[in-house]
Design a protein around this motif. Structure first.
Motif: not given
Lengths: 116, 110
Positions: B38-41, B82-84, B87-97
């Protein structure tokens, strides 16, 4: 061009004045979701939708409503905005189930909302 | 304990340096993992998926350690671009939570 479009991009409003942030995607995606981003808290999921007429709460749904009457649109409704809803909002969409291993969420450009 | 935790940084590194970020998650049932940039919001954009066997994309390498419940991102030969915030993203299974980490800010210095 494949995209997720949010409107408005910037909005200043007052407490209690109902507002809607629209979100539209042109990629025929099944899954759509809303997030808010606040300093120190990161992106938090508000609501998501797996398909038309199917919506569910995320982590922070209080004070928000959504609807999914058409596949392409997923508006976020603030019935009675309060100052604690001042935030940067992102809408995102994706193929569902996850498309292979890409798992890519496509985000709109964000809507910066200020509630006075 | 937060579901997904990242060191917020900032990490200030000189051009050409190698830098690594970690992200820990608490839900052992999590199945899908990603790194976004993610760059500058601005809006987050997918950088790469994280596979169990590890994967590499140019100067970027992502790894998953299920036993210790963390994912990592290694950036070699850092560029100013590369300055930015990563964010890491974790998903239990399928795109739910979908759970995002709060992000790690990287600043590459000339």
């Amino acid at each position: 061009e494949a995209q997720v479009t949010q409107n408005p991009r910037y909005l200043i409003t007052v407490t209690g004045k109902k507002l809607t942030v629209t979100c539209s995607q042109n990629m025929n995606h099944e899954y759509m979701s809303w997030y808010r981003q606040d300093p120190g808290l990161g992106l938090r999921q508000i609501y998501y939708s797996m398909n038309v007429e199917v919506t569910d709460k995320g982590d922070v749904p209080e004070g928000y409503k959504v609807s999914r009457k058409e596949k392409r649109n997923f508006p976020l409704i603030l019935e009675s905005p309060s100052p604690n809803q001042t935030s940067l909002y992102f809408c995102a969409s994706s193929l569902e189930p996850v498309a292979g291993d890409t798992g890519e969420l496509f985000f709109g450009e964000g809507s910066r909302l200020t509630v006075l | 304990r937060k579901e997904v935790e990242q060191d917020p940084g900032p990490f200030n590194v000189p051009e050409g340096a190698t830098v690594a970020f970690n992200c820990t998650y608490s839900n052992s049932a999590s199945q899908s993992f990603f790194w976004y940039r993610q760059d500058c919001r601005k809006e987050p954009k997918l950088l790469m998926s994280v596979y169990s066997s590890g994967n590499e994309d140019g100067r970027f390498t992502a790894q998953l350690n299920r036993a210790s419940q963390y994912i990592s991102l290694l950036i070699r030969d850092s560029k100013l671009s590369d300055s930015a915030t990563y964010l890491c993203v974790v998903i239990p299974g399928g795109y739910q939570k979908v759970t995002f980490g709060t992000g790690t800010k990287l600043q590459v210095i000339p």
